[in-house]
Write a protein that holds these residues in place. Sequence first.
Motif, PDB file in Angstrom:
ATOM      1  N   ALA A  68       0.835  -1.213   0.000  1.00 28.33           N
ATOM      2  CA  ALA A  68       0.000   0.000   0.000  1.00 28.33           C
ATOM      3  C   ALA A  68       0.863   1.254   0.000  1.00 28.33           C
ATOM      4  N   LYS A  69       1.979   1.218   0.758  1.00 30.40           N
ATOM      5  CA  LYS A  69       2.887   2.371   0.778  1.00 30.40           C
ATOM      6  C   LYS A  69       3.461   2.634  -0.616  1.00 30.40           C
ATOM      7  N   LYS A  70       3.813   1.557  -1.311  1.00 31.17           N
ATOM      8  CA  LYS A  70       4.356   1.698  -2.665  1.00 31.17           C
ATOM      9  C   LYS A  70       3.302   2.277  -3.602  1.00 31.17           C
ATOM     10  N   PHE A  71       2.052   1.807  -3.461  1.00 31.69           N
ATOM     11  CA  PHE A  71       0.955   2.296  -4.295  1.00 31.69           C
ATOM     12  C   PHE A  71       0.759   3.799  -4.089  1.00 31.69           C
ATOM     13  N   VAL A  72       0.712   4.239  -2.833  1.00 34.15           N
ATOM     14  CA  VAL A  72       0.530   5.657  -2.505  1.00 34.15           C
ATOM     15  C   VAL A  72       1.700   6.477  -3.053  1.00 34.15           C
ATOM     16  N   TYR A  73       2.903   5.919  -2.952  1.00 35.00           N
ATOM     17  CA  TYR A  73       4.078   6.635  -3.458  1.00 35.00           C
ATOM     18  C   TYR A  73       3.998   6.803  -4.973  1.00 35.00           C
ATOM     19  N   VAL A  74       3.629   5.740  -5.671  1.00 33.16           N
ATOM     20  CA  VAL A  74       3.531   5.815  -7.142  1.00 33.16           C
ATOM     21  C   VAL A  74       2.431   6.787  -7.553  1.00 33.16           C
ATOM     22  N   MET A  75       1.308   6.767  -6.818  1.00 29.83           N
ATOM     23  CA  MET A  75       0.175   7.639  -7.153  1.00 29.83           C
ATOM     24  C   MET A  75       0.490   9.122  -6.935  1.00 29.83           C
ATOM     25  N   HIS A  76       1.197   9.438  -5.840  1.00 27.78           N
ATOM     26  CA  HIS A  76       1.367  10.852  -5.505  1.00 27.78           C
ATOM     27  C   HIS A  76       2.662  11.184  -4.764  1.00 27.78           C
TER      28      HIS A  76
END
Length: 198
Positions: A68-76
């Motif tokens: 989830a942390k990676k997803f949030v980082y990629v998104m924004h």
Amino acid sequence: MLTKTHPLVIWGMYVPVMAYSIYLSGSRFDYSAIRIILTFFSGMFFWTFFEYLMHRFAFHWVAESERAKKFVYVMHGNHHHFPRDKERLFMPPVPSLILASAIFGLMYLIMGTFAFMFFPGFLLGYLLYGTMHFAIHAWNPPFKWMKPLWRNHHLHHYKDDHKGFGVSTTIWDRVFGTMFDLGKEQENKEKVRELMFK
């Protein structure tokens, strides 16, 4: 590279979609010009609320799992890490089209053929948001009345990323109490320079 795109690519993708949707609203669904215009501008206004919610609750989601942390980082998060990268302001074409299709499908389920007028306004709101975001990182505000918008976003980057979620407008920051008190905040010109495109 999958997190980057040039802003003109996204404008080029969506302007024909918007134009064709509006054309269908009048030609196939026989809506009046005034109905089309009002619904279109309602979609633009709704975008500002959607923008605020996404920025506040999805893009700044405090994730616990590594995935989830990676997803949030990629998104924004990458934009906060690389604020001078002008190709990280719009979502790249493939995920953008997938998300836009899902949003249109949801709108169509809720409002039927009104979605053909509402969705283009929503898309234009998105394009203007991205363009405004580009401008905030590229230039000084062209008009004095726009300075609070610029400062609100700059402070979001270098002072507190739990405030100042509005990019195209500060309306929802004011409504939900996440607006910076610009009268009390000292502007850090060095920090602002670090946010501007090279």
